[in-house]
Design an enzyme around this catalytic site. Structure first.
Site, PDB file in Angstrom:
ATOM      1  N   ASP B  40       0.803  -1.227   0.000  1.00 22.45           N
ATOM      2  CA  ASP B  40       0.000   0.000   0.000  1.00 22.45           C
ATOM      3  C   ASP B  40       0.837   1.279   0.000  1.00 22.45           C
ATOM      4  OD1 ASP B  40       0.962  -0.625   2.398  1.00 22.45           O
ATOM      5  OD2 ASP B  40      -0.926  -0.645   3.486  1.00 22.45           O
ATOM      6  N   ASP B  41       2.055   1.222  -0.487  1.00 21.33           N
ATOM      7  CA  ASP B  41       2.797   2.475  -0.535  1.00 21.33           C
ATOM      8  C   ASP B  41       2.750   3.125  -1.914  1.00 21.33           C
ATOM      9  OD1 ASP B  41       4.433   0.906  -1.955  1.00 21.33           O
ATOM     10  OD2 ASP B  41       6.061   0.850  -0.513  1.00 21.33           O
ATOM     11  N   LYS B  43       3.281   1.755  -5.041  1.00 22.72           N
ATOM     12  CA  LYS B  43       4.276   1.360  -6.049  1.00 22.72           C
ATOM     13  C   LYS B  43       3.619   1.144  -7.417  1.00 22.72           C
ATOM     14  CE  LYS B  43       6.199  -2.681  -5.441  1.00 22.72           C
ATOM     15  NZ  LYS B  43       5.884  -3.635  -6.520  1.00 22.72           N
ATOM     16  N   GLY B 471      16.570 -56.683   7.479  1.00 24.52           N
ATOM     17  CA  GLY B 471      17.455 -57.834   7.277  1.00 24.52           C
ATOM     18  C   GLY B 471      18.742 -57.492   6.544  1.00 24.52           C
ATOM     19  N   SER B 473      21.745 -56.285   7.591  1.00 26.78           N
ATOM     20  CA  SER B 473      22.984 -56.775   8.193  1.00 26.78           C
ATOM     21  C   SER B 473      23.081 -58.287   8.068  1.00 26.78           C
ATOM     22  CB  SER B 473      23.054 -56.372   9.671  1.00 26.78           C
ATOM     23  OG  SER B 473      23.077 -54.967   9.764  1.00 26.78           O
ATOM     24  N   SER B 540      20.285 -45.695   5.353  1.00 27.15           N
ATOM     25  CA  SER B 540      20.488 -44.653   4.323  1.00 27.15           C
ATOM     26  C   SER B 540      19.177 -44.276   3.624  1.00 27.15           C
ATOM     27  CB  SER B 540      21.552 -45.080   3.315  1.00 27.15           C
ATOM     28  OG  SER B 540      21.327 -46.390   2.845  1.00 27.15           O
TER      29      SER B 540
END
Lengths: 304, 629
Positions: B40-41, B43, B471, B473, B540
């Site tokens: 509202d300035d 521009k 599973g 590992s 991951s």
């Protein structure tokens, strides 16, 4: 000795920017193509491309999405360009539109949708082009003023104005997934006046329809429409009159409005453009068809 | 309308400066500027008036916004339907007008706080900034924010437009107070070139013509100032020649030209040049254009150079003045403006694009974030949308650079997310970090192929990914035993074991998980260099990190094995009792419970643990891998 940067005019800087954009695309895109609509913006773009890749030939083909309803003078110009050595021109006519006999008299807005928008998508898919140069300019229309120079399109060719990539400096992000593509607008920052001044400076040859001459026209819905061939359907009482007219944009002849003019050279047109009271796309029925936001809507659907 | 008489009757045109029309001169220069202001300035009204009074708006467009004889200029700059629906401005719009001297490109930016991204985008190409201030409100927080951002992006020329002077009684005291306020703030952040102008966009005071209501103001009206100000490249700071090579033009055997846009300085045939970063020297032979060879070319021109020597030079290289070439480095301090909904992942590899160079790069934990309203420095672990921070950036290989303050082209970069392909950040280089300049690679006498050959095998990194309890590992153990029996030299890196040692300083936040994987990747890559077959069993969860590890290794050596177990099955097994704890809220950031798992899109091998036993799965994997020689 330091070269004076003051020596660069606005046309020099616009030319340099467009050439830079085209070279970025050729360096990074897989299968680029240049949309060639035979109009003045396309012609300027083609002229810039020849400069960008000199002394080599154009490193991409041209694509004309043909509606079969363009001015005869446009086809003559297209064939002349196609005959230039080193030019690879693809002409695409939407086979569905052809078989269904889609035309501007019976089908109105649908004519553009089917021939141009659908035709363009078909051609891009058929040849798997992933970057397509277009002659669009930001001064043409509201929705263009916010479009990026590199405009990202989904695999279905749609544009999402709310989710555009930020475009900083002259760094363009061309990364995309397979099937997605970019529309690239090297003339984004040019205005109609810039285009004409450049045409004048460079002595670029255009379709003669851009310059005033006596032509047979009828006045319809406030538009001067040229009777370019025998397919034109005159309404009862309509009689073509010879008037001194030229065209500011070119498209399908039955839906492109002429303006009265005496401008017979590019310099004349520059003067006329400086004093013009109407916007350039004023003569294009496509913008009025769906009301206020019509071009924006078409663009979301895949129009250039 | 089509039947307008031509030429148009004089006097119908809106004119500026006592009837002077922009002439059709081709010799105009170009000035790009940005307008900063909030909703509202006024521009939009000011810009609309600039466009209308320079004849850049057609009569049909003016007629469309005429409300009973009163033109609402603000509506000339209405945006997209998508914006009108929401009553906000989302994006930067580019607008154009010209005078007899200049063509202007306005980057019209929305001013809301959440649109830092847009303001930075608009400022990146601007030579000058117009900062609007409402005369009734004075300098606001947002005035400071906008000025800071423009200055950050390298704008040196500022116009302070004190708007709505009509509502402030056209009082000089009001204008002087606001100008003083602004100059004080501007000076504190390094802005010294400020021209203050009292205007009324609504009434047209000091926009294109001097205001009769403010005789006390002796400066130029806004348009005259824009027409005559020396800004941007016209400031003509002498700089050394630099041209990033975009593309090599090689139409036939006889011609090899290097095409590019000159970033700084100028060049002539016969000039000695050096190619960065390789350091190769040569001499400019010709400056080729379609309109004939040039005797010289300067910043802003797109040209094609040929060199006198057959030297190696391609896209990404920079052709520079031999006496003053740019440096290359792989570690920088930079200001980062984050532009994506998805926050910065510290340590993740993004693509850094700068000039014509593209390279994988990682951002370290920010040193601090800047509060753009107070300019205070805040501690930060990451950067979110519209945040600005300072951080170290590490690239996978050295890139040619300048400081952003020296050269926007070789100092400004964007970051691109490798998966979404979005532009997620903009960066401004401050300087290279000394560390990178002094640490060099030590060449090794024995190559990795020789080490592997001695073991009679090819190195591999078998990367097992999947949910906790899937599973991984168990299967990895089985695979290692089988390979061992086949006389293969192996090593198994296990998630839990690594966290007892190498990574015991890391937790389970997203940033720590990325760093965890990065370190494991580096260790696995070293072991592969030693010729080993490495088995790595880690949840991951993020594709980007698995991709990061893949890129650490030569093509084909990274084998992504997806241990595919549905969440409910893994949770039912719950071997370590972790799901139970996570569901009870005792463990935060647990994959599958309150942290996402991104399954591989194109895994090299998939094993479905609901359809086969661990041993069968291992057998299947080994069969896929053989012969491994």
């Amino acid at each position: 000795m330091q070269v004076d940067v003051h020596a660069l005019t606005h046309l020099d800087r616009l030319e340099s920017e467009a050439i830079h954009i085209m070279r970025e695309v050729v360096a990074e895109a897989g299968r680029p193509v240049m949309l060639y609509s035979i109009g003045k913006d396309s012609t300027v773009m083609l002229h810039l491309a020849a400069k960008a890749f000199y002394p080599g030939p154009l490193p991409f083909p041209l694509l004309h999405v043909d509606t079969t309803w363009e001015f005869r003078a446009m086809y003559a110009m297209r064939d002349k360009v196609a005959a230039t050595p080193g030019t690879d021109l693809i002409v695409w006519q939407n086979p569905d539109a052809l078989s269904q006999g889609i035309n501007p008299f019976d089908h109105g807005a649908l004519h553009t949708d089917i021939w141009k928008t659908e035709g363009l998508k078909q051609a891009l898919n058929r040849y798997r082009f992933d970057a397509a140069f277009g002659g669009g300019r930001r001064d043409e229309e509201k929705s263009r003023s916010k479009e990026r120079i590199f405009s990202f399109r989904t695999a279905t060719h749609s544009w999402d104005p709310k989710d555009q990539r930020p475009e900083l400096w002259n760094l363009y992000n061309m990364a995309k997934a397979p099937g997605e593509s970019m529309r690239v607008f090297p003339l984004s920052n040019w205005t109609e006046l810039d285009i004409w001044q450049y045409i004048e400076r460079e002595g670029i040859e255009l379709v003669p329809l851009y310059y005033a001459a006596e032509r047979p026209v009828v006045e319809r819905d406030g538009m001067l429409v040229m009777v370019d061939d025998e397919r034109f359907r005159l309404l009862s009482g309509e009689v073509p009159h010879l008037r001194h007219v030229r065209f500011r944009t070119l498209g399908c002849y039955p839906s492109t409005g002429a303006v009265e003019s005496r401008a017979v050279t590019a310099a004349d047109v520059v003067r006329e453009t400086l004093h013009s009271n109407t916007s350039e796309r004023h003569g294009r029925a496509i913008d009025r068809e769906a009301g206020y936001a019509s071009l924006e809507k078409k663009k979301r659907e895949g129009y250039f | 309308m089509a039947d307008n008489p031509l030429p148009p009757p004089p006097g119908q045109q809106v004119t500026f400066q006592s009837g002077q029309r922009p002439e059709g001169r081709r010799s105009r220069t170009l000035l790009r500027f940005i307008t900063c202001g909030s909703v509202d300035d006024g521009k939009s009204t000011l810009i609309g008036r600039l466009l209308a009074e320079t004849g850049s708006v057609s009569e049909d467009q003016l007629a469309a916004i005429d409300r009973n004889g009163k033109v609402d200029y603000a509506r000339l700059v209405d945006g997209l339907a998508a914006e009108r629906e929401q009553g906000i401005t989302i994006d930067v719009a580019y607008r154009f007008f010209s005078t007899g001297r200049r063509k202007f490109i306005i980057a019209d930016c929305p001013g809301h706080e959440q649109y830092t991204r847009n303001m930075v985008t608009g400022a990146s190409t601007a030579d000058l900034a117009i900062v609007l201030v409402d005369a009734c409100k004075g300098v606001l927080t947002q005035t400071r924010r906008h000025s800071y951002l423009c200055h950050l992006l390298g704008i040196r020329s500022f116009v302070l437009a004190v708007n709505k002077m009509d509502l402030a009684g056209y009082e000089q005291a009001t204008f002087d107070r606001i100008e003083d306020d602004f100059r004080q703030f501007a000076g504190s952040i390094g802005i010294d070139d400020v021209t203050a102008i009292p205007v009324s966009g609504l009434q047209g005071d000091n926009v294109t013509a001097a205001s009769a209501a403010m005789p006390w103001f002796t400066g130029n009206p806004l348009l005259r100032h824009l027409d005559t100000v020396v800004a941007g490249p016209e400031r003509g700071d002498a700089q050394a020649f630099r041209m990033p090579v975009q593309w090599v033009n090689r139409p036939d055997q006889s011609f090899r030209g290097f095409a590019g846009l000159i970033a700084t300085g100028s060049v002539r045939p016969g000039d000695a040049i050096r190619i960065a970063p390789t350091g190769v020297s040569s001499t400019v032979e010709r400056i080729v254009t379609k309109d004939g060879d040039l005797g010289s070319a300067a910043a802003g021109q797109s040209v094609t150079l040929t060199l006198t020597d057959e030297v190696d030079c391609s896209r990404g290289n920079v052709i520079a003045a031999a006496a003053d070439p740019p440096q290359a480095s792989d570690a920088f301090q930079a200001t980062i403006v984050w532009m994506d909904e998805e926050p910065l992942h510290v340590g993740r590899a993004y693509i850094l694009k700068m000039a014509t160079q593209s390279v994988p790069a990682r951002v370290q934990e920010p040193k601090y974030e800047i509060n753009v309203n107070t300019l205070d420095r805040l501690a930060a672990k990451t950067l979110t949308l519209n945040a600005i921070g300072v951080a170290e950036v590490l690239t996978d290989r050295p890139i040619v650079f300048e400081s952003y303050a020296q050269d926007r082209t070789l100092g400004g970069f964007i970051l691109i997310d490798r998966l979404s392909n979005r532009t997620v950040a903009a960066g401004l280089i401050h300087f290279a970090l000394r560390r990178a300049q002094n640490v060099h690679w030590q060449p090794l006498a024995i190559r990795r192929e020789q080490r592997a050959a001695l073991k009679n095998q090819v190195p591999r990194v078998l990367w097992f990914t999947g949910l906790s309890g899937s599973g991984k590992s168990t299967i990895a153990n089985e695979v290692e035993q089988m390979l061992h029996l086949m006389n293969r030299h192996t090593f198994l890196l296990d998630g839990d074991n690594v966290r007892h040692g190498l990574n015991r300083d890391l937790g389970f936040t997203q940033a720590d998980r990325i760093e965890n994987i990065r370190r494991i990747g580096e260790v696995a890559a070293l072991m592969a260099d030693a010729g080993l077959i490495v088995l790595a069993a880690f949840i991951s969860p993020f594709r980007a990190e698995r991709e990061m590890v893949r890129r650490m290794l030569p093509e084909g050596e990274f084998v992504e094995i997806y241990v595919d177990t549905p969440l409910h099955v893994a949770e039912a097994r719950d071997v370590k009792g972790l799901y139970k704890k996570a569901r009870a809220g005792e463990i935060a950031n647990f994959t599958g419970v309150d942290s996402p798992y991104e399954p591989p899109e194109h895994p090299d091998i998939v094993v479905n643990t609901t359809a086969m036993t661990a041993r069968q799965a291992a057998r299947y994997i080994v069969d896929q891998l053989l012969p491994l020689k």
